[in-house]
Design a protein around this motif. Structure first.
Motif, PDB file in Angstrom:
ATOM      1  N   THR A  84       0.844  -1.188   0.000  1.00 55.12           N
ATOM      2  CA  THR A  84       0.000   0.000   0.000  1.00 55.12           C
ATOM      3  C   THR A  84       0.873   1.228   0.000  1.00 55.12           C
ATOM      4  O   THR A  84       1.911   1.273   0.646  1.00 55.12           O
ATOM      5  CB  THR A  84      -0.900   0.010   1.239  1.00 55.12           C
ATOM      6  N   ARG A 108      -5.722   2.462   5.123  1.00 55.54           N
ATOM      7  CA  ARG A 108      -5.995   1.035   5.256  1.00 55.54           C
ATOM      8  C   ARG A 108      -6.603   0.480   3.982  1.00 55.54           C
ATOM      9  O   ARG A 108      -7.375   1.141   3.303  1.00 55.54           O
ATOM     10  CB  ARG A 108      -6.940   0.787   6.435  1.00 55.54           C
ATOM     11  N   GLN A 109      -6.256  -0.760   3.690  1.00 59.87           N
ATOM     12  CA  GLN A 109      -6.782  -1.435   2.518  1.00 59.87           C
ATOM     13  C   GLN A 109      -7.701  -2.572   2.962  1.00 59.87           C
ATOM     14  O   GLN A 109      -7.501  -3.180   4.019  1.00 59.87           O
ATOM     15  CB  GLN A 109      -5.622  -2.004   1.685  1.00 59.87           C
ATOM     16  N   GLU A 112      -6.789  -6.548   4.600  1.00 59.37           N
ATOM     17  CA  GLU A 112      -5.479  -6.610   5.233  1.00 59.37           C
ATOM     18  C   GLU A 112      -5.447  -7.727   6.278  1.00 59.37           C
ATOM     19  O   GLU A 112      -6.450  -8.009   6.938  1.00 59.37           O
ATOM     20  CB  GLU A 112      -5.136  -5.277   5.903  1.00 59.37           C
ATOM     21  N   SER A 113      -4.287  -8.313   6.434  1.00 61.86           N
ATOM     22  CA  SER A 113      -4.142  -9.395   7.398  1.00 61.86           C
ATOM     23  C   SER A 113      -4.186  -8.859   8.827  1.00 61.86           C
ATOM     24  O   SER A 113      -4.000  -7.666   9.073  1.00 61.86           O
ATOM     25  CB  SER A 113      -2.811 -10.118   7.165  1.00 61.86           C
ATOM     26  N   VAL A 116      -0.952  -7.057   9.770  1.00 60.90           N
ATOM     27  CA  VAL A 116      -0.874  -5.645   9.399  1.00 60.90           C
ATOM     28  C   VAL A 116      -1.661  -4.795  10.387  1.00 60.90           C
ATOM     29  O   VAL A 116      -1.224  -3.712  10.790  1.00 60.90           O
ATOM     30  CB  VAL A 116      -1.374  -5.430   7.963  1.00 60.90           C
ATOM     31  N   GLU A 117      -2.813  -5.278  10.793  1.00 61.00           N
ATOM     32  CA  GLU A 117      -3.605  -4.529  11.777  1.00 61.00           C
ATOM     33  C   GLU A 117      -2.826  -4.354  13.078  1.00 61.00           C
ATOM     34  O   GLU A 117      -2.852  -3.280  13.687  1.00 61.00           O
ATOM     35  CB  GLU A 117      -4.922  -5.251  12.032  1.00 61.00           C
ATOM     36  N   ASP A 183       2.257  -6.562   2.760  1.00 61.01           N
ATOM     37  CA  ASP A 183       1.470  -7.527   3.532  1.00 61.01           C
ATOM     38  C   ASP A 183       1.743  -8.928   3.009  1.00 61.01           C
ATOM     39  O   ASP A 183       1.322  -9.290   1.913  1.00 61.01           O
ATOM     40  CB  ASP A 183      -0.011  -7.171   3.417  1.00 61.01           C
ATOM     41  N   VAL A 188       5.184  -9.017   7.700  1.00 61.23           N
ATOM     42  CA  VAL A 188       4.823  -7.664   7.279  1.00 61.23           C
ATOM     43  C   VAL A 188       6.091  -6.822   7.174  1.00 61.23           C
ATOM     44  O   VAL A 188       6.927  -6.823   8.082  1.00 61.23           O
ATOM     45  CB  VAL A 188       3.851  -7.001   8.282  1.00 61.23           C
TER      46      VAL A 188
END
Length: 508
Positions: A84, A108-109, A112-113, A116-117, A183, A188
């Motif tokens: 991203t 944010r996409q 996302e896993s 990533v969060e 990601d 990450v």
């Protein structure tokens, strides 16, 4: 072959392209059969550059192009090519694409896993200095390695201690801003930079790799690679940065910092300012004087007529022991270094002041963590330290020692003559003695800085800025005795037990 690793749209800086071309022209081995040093150096730079380019937003197509290296490299195998990139922002003093320090990350996409969060949550919590939330993003058995430090931080407790120390060293306007995220599911990659009050700082870019638990999403390992430094600065650079940020936030801290430099230069290393030889010349007479004064610590040996007690000028003994009593009064501020404070315990400072006085005290004033607590409970203090620091006897006992030292200097050892004679001999002695004249300098510094911790100490005890005006003024402006009186009459630290009792009474 190296150039084929990049897609047609990749932006390869000219110097980097020239570097790769130069590497290709270098012989692999010298005539003696050894690897050529320059070639090895450039190859290392190329390998490092490829890792950075992998995470750079400008080469996102590399991950999605299906190039042989992108698909087969151990670093990217299985990567979902979900890099991203930030929305382009144009702001004076900042490069295109830099992330806003307020959101501190690219947008944010969807899809996302959880890893990533967790990484986003970690960055966002760090930027508001919420270290509890930041550490909650990690697993209990996590490891975190910052290449500016010699070793890794293992376990959540060690990581939290490191993060709190770093946060204390940086002003709140410093933000870590995410430029790009790669990601890869449980792996990450993040490219980031540091901003101060919205302006990007030079030489603060870096990349980080995080691995997360595939089930919980908690980060189990982290690896930071900031822009390279010629050595591992670690805590040393953090200390310097912390001192600088504290001085910027409170410019008054520059005064003890500058006076500490002057003090060390004048007392320890100057020739011609104070009498006698400087420390580097290791004058045997000075070291004997130090030993003799130490044997007469608090005048116990001469008062008890111990056979090993040396005979010194009573004026010098009085100055020395008054200085030690004054330094001991600062034990009443040990709550400033209670457990949990980032700057750590004050006990080494108080003990060190018995030997090196202002050489230890002034740096503490510069580097101590500002007091933010409205009220501090006695239970928050180290129990052993509180026994001394909160005792009502501290001020009176040290007042007796200090005043007794003055009396000793004026009237003890009758062989040194009456008051005018001993005063004249003391002045003559100090005019040629390095150690004794440095004690006089210490007394002046103590008189000037004795009240610097008083306001915070009263704040910890629940006193407002307009309360206890006379006591506050005495502690700040009446040398020695004012601080003794303060230790006797200041408000006590509240106790949680008292609060519980009051709450129970109110409920009834």
């Amino acid at each position: 072959q190296a150039f084929r690793l990049f897609s047609a749209s990749a932006k390869v800086p000219e110097p980097f392209a020239a570097d790769m071309a130069a590497v290709g022209r270098m012989p692999r081995r010298s005539s003696a059969g050894r690897p050529v040093g320059d070639r090895s150096q450039w190859l290392r730079r190329l390998a490092a550059a490829k890792a950075i380019v992998l995470l750079a937003a400008s080469t996102s197509s590399l991950l999605s192009s299906g190039s042989p290296w992108a698909l087969a490299s151990p670093m990217t195998k299985g990567l979902r090519a979900a890099v991203t990139t930030p929305t382009a922002v144009s702001r004076p003093g900042r490069r295109q694409g830099a992330a806003s320090p307020l959101r501190a990350s690219v947008e944010r996409q969807q899809g996302e896993s959880t890893a990533v969060e967790s990484v986003r949550r970690y960055f966002e919590a760090w930027n508001v200095r919420d270290m509890e939330t930041a550490c909650d993003a990690f697993g209990d058995d996590c490891t975190y390695e910052d290449t500016q430090y010699a070793g890794a931080f293992t376990g959540k407790a060690a990581l939290k201690a490191h993060l709190v120390k770093v946060a204390d060293a940086l002003p709140p306007t410093f933000q870590f801003c995410i430029d790009a995220i790669a990601d890869g599911g449980e792996l990450v990659g993040v490219q980031w930079h540091v901003e101060n009050d919205g302006q990007e700082l030079p030489f603060t870019r870096g990349c980080s790799m995080y691995r997360a638990d595939p089930v919980s999403g908690a980060i189990i390992s982290g690896f930071d690679v900031p822009e390279p430094a010629p050595f591992k600065p670690g805590s040393a650079s953090l200390t310097v940065l912390g001192l600088a940020s504290k001085i910027i936030a409170e410019p008054i801290r520059a005064l003890p910092a500058l006076l500490w430099v002057a003090y060390v230069v004048i007392v320890f290393f100057s020739n011609g300012i104070l009498p006698g030889k400087d420390m580097t010349q290791l004058d045997p007479a000075t070291w004997k004087e130090v030993l003799d004064l130490s044997l007469n610590f608090w005048l116990i040996s001469p008062l008890l007529h111990l056979p090993f007690a040396p005979v010194l000028h009573p004026g010098l003994e009085g100055i020395f022991n008054l200085l030690l009593a004054w330094a001991g009064l600062f034990a009443g501020f040990l709550s400033d270094g209670r457990p949990g404070r980032v700057s750590g315990t004050m006990l080494p400072t108080v003990l060190g002041m018995q030997l090196l006085t202002n050489a230890v005290y002034l740096p503490y004033l510069v580097g101590r963590t500002p007091e933010t607590a409205a009220v501090v409970y006695r239970e928050e203090l180290d129990a052993n330290e509180a026994t001394v620091s909160e005792s009502r006897l501290l001020g009176p006992v040290l007042a007796v020692v200090g005043l007794g030292s003055v009396y000793w200097g004026l009237f003890a050892r009758p062989e040194f003559g009456d008051l005018p004679e001993r005063w004249a001999t003391l002045c003559t002695f100090l005019g040629g003695d390095r150690l004794g004249s440095s004690f006089v300098v210490d007394l002046v510094f103590f008189a000037f800085f004795q009240g610097w911790l008083v306001d915070d100490d009263l704040r910890r005890r629940g006193a407002g800025p307009d309360e206890h005006g006379a006591l506050r003024a005495a502690a700040k402006f009446v040398p020695f005795l004012g601080l003794c009186a303060y230790m006797l009459f200041r408000p006590e630290l509240p106790s949680k037990k008292d609060d519980i009792g009051r709450d129970a009474l109110a409920a009834v």
